[in-house]
Design a protein around this motif. Structure first.
Motif, short mmCIF file in Angstrom:
data_model
loop_
_atom_site.label_atom_id
_atom_site.label_comp_id
_atom_site.label_asym_id
_atom_site.label_seq_id
_atom_site.Cartn_x
_atom_site.Cartn_y
_atom_site.Cartn_z
N LYS A 1 0.29 -7.65 -7.30
CA LYS A 1 0.78 -6.38 -6.75
C LYS A 1 2.18 -6.54 -6.15
CE LYS A 1 -3.68 -4.24 -5.65
NZ LYS A 1 -4.52 -3.68 -4.57
N LYS B 1 0.84 -1.20 0.00
CA LYS B 1 0.00 0.00 0.00
C LYS B 1 0.87 1.25 0.00
CE LYS B 1 -3.87 2.28 2.27
NZ LYS B 1 -4.86 2.24 3.37
N ARG C 1 1.29 4.14 -6.60
CA ARG C 1 0.20 3.16 -6.64
C ARG C 1 -0.81 3.53 -7.72
NH1 ARG C 1 -0.68 3.58 -1.62
NH2 ARG C 1 -2.70 4.60 -1.62
N PHE D 1 5.69 -4.53 -7.76
CA PHE D 1 6.20 -3.33 -7.08
C PHE D 1 7.73 -3.31 -7.09
CE2 PHE D 1 3.78 -0.15 -4.58
CZ PHE D 1 2.62 -0.27 -5.31
N ARG E 1 0.84 2.76 -11.24
CA ARG E 1 0.91 1.33 -11.53
C ARG E 1 -0.47 0.77 -11.83
NH1 ARG E 1 5.91 -1.02 -10.47
NH2 ARG E 1 5.04 -2.62 -11.82
N LYS F 1 1.63 6.90 -2.69
CA LYS F 1 0.27 7.09 -3.17
C LYS F 1 0.24 7.32 -4.68
CE LYS F 1 -3.88 9.90 -2.44
NZ LYS F 1 -4.49 11.02 -1.69
#
Length: 369
Positions: free
Chosen positions: A257, A161, A182, A261, A185, A179
């Motif tokens: 996810k 997150k 995210r 990342f 992506r 933020k």
């Protein structure tokens, strides 16, 4: 300790168009030389083309994998200087690039992505042509002494997150990063899926390259802010060691996810920027830092990004709890005397600092808990 990095600089188009024309001629001739053609090139540049061609033949069987290769400049044939006192508002940095048939080469104004120190050792440079203009990537070196004593510790928890959650012994209030990353992506993931259904594979490759550039830019900004904070607080940096993190299997969506990342890239960006500033970076095993309570060390529960400890009743952000555990582990490895530190605390402690152990001289190494 000798450290190296690459300075990216744009060659400004506002300069004399004639200079850019001769630069383009030299660049095009360099590409032709890589194809085996006999062209007119500055002697040292021609030698670089021959060396690169030999390397290509050895690695790729003589096949050129790219449409274009950067024009390589040896460190003894180009020169970078700054104009400290000038009325020229264009830029204070200039570069001299050697050109065949032009005595002394051409002088071009450049705008680097950071300030240049003329005491650095200037190594190889590469001239690159892009759609939005000309760029030069300059490799520089300098001697750095990694500091052995610090006033604080900066701990970083890497997550999904929030790609980075940062706490410090100087200020335990968490700083969350990721933020915008995210959002980017997620946007490109759904865009790729939509294009995949339409079988537009060239478009997928094109947006993939753009996504990589955008993500790298965000990672550079995050890592720069973290290192600047460490420099300001005179803190060493402690990173969670994510070795084996991708071996987890917690469902298709979570795995997608997790595997997408860029943890490794962010870690490397932080490490090389910190070393350039003489700041030590150590790694501590992250095992169970997300499961244990940072206050009482009991096993707690995670739900929807929150951590709850059934024993002491503490409840706060799960990534924040992980960062505090990494900070505690770093403190646990420090036993000899040094500079004063502030005890890690939680929101429930109302952020009142408490003086505890002292920070010793640091041995720079990877630590496993």
């Amino acid at each position: 300790m000798l450290v190296r990095k690459v300075i990216k600089a744009k060659i400004l188009d506002e300069t004399n168009k004639r200079k850019l024309e001769v630069l383009e001629r030299e660049y095009n001739n360099f590409q032709k030389a890589l194809k085996g053609e006999d062209v007119k090139l500055y002697s040292a540049t021609k030698q670089q083309a021959e060396r690169l061609l030999m390397k290509i033949k050895k690695q790729n069987g003589g096949k050129l994998r790219r449409k274009e290769y950067p024009l390589i400049l040896r460190n003894d044939v180009y020169r970078v200087w700054d104009v400290k006192v000038t009325d020229n508002k264009l830029t204070k940095y200039w570069i001299k690039i050697p050109i065949y048939g032009i005595r002394g080469g051409v002088n071009l104004p450049i705008r680097p992505h950071c300030e240049l120190d003329m005491s650095w050792r200037f190594k190889e440079a590469k001239v690159i042509r892009k759609k939005n203009g000309w760029f030069v990537h300059i490799t520089v070196e300098k001697e750095v002494e990694i500091k052995r004593e610090y006033d604080n510790i900066l701990a970083i928890d890497l997550g999904i997150k929030w790609i980075a959650t940062v706490v410090s012994t100087a200020d335990n209030r968490p700083k969350f990063y990721g933020k915008e990353l995210r959002r980017v992506r997620g946007h490109y993931f759904y865009l790729r899926r939509k294009l995949g259904k339409l079988k537009k594979f060239k478009a997928i490759k094109k947006i993939g390259n753009k996504e990589r550039r955008v993500v790298n830019d965000l990672l550079h900004k995050i890592s720069r802010e973290i290192v600047n904070r460490a420099k300001k607080e005179n803190a060493m940096i402690v990173l969670g060691d994510l070795k084996g993190i991708r071996n987890q299997d917690k469902g298709r969506r979570f795995n997608r996810k997790l595997n997408s990342f860029p943890y490794y890239r962010l870690s490397k960006f932080i490490e090389y920027k910190a070393v350039w500033e003489g700041i030590a970076v150590i790694k501590i095993n992250e095992a169970n830092t997300s499961k244990l309570c940072s206050r009482c060390d009991s096993q707690g529960l995670r739900h929807n990004g929150r951590f709850v400890c059934p024993k002491c009743g503490v409840e706060f952000n799960a990534d924040y709890n992980g960062a505090l555990n990494i900070l505690k582990r770093a403190l646990g490895y420090i036993s000899r005397a040094g500079a004063g530190l502030t005890q890690p605390i939680t929101r429930e402690d109302e952020w009142k600092p408490r003086q505890t152990e002292n920070l010793p001289a640091l041995a720079v190494e990877s630590v496993n808990y």
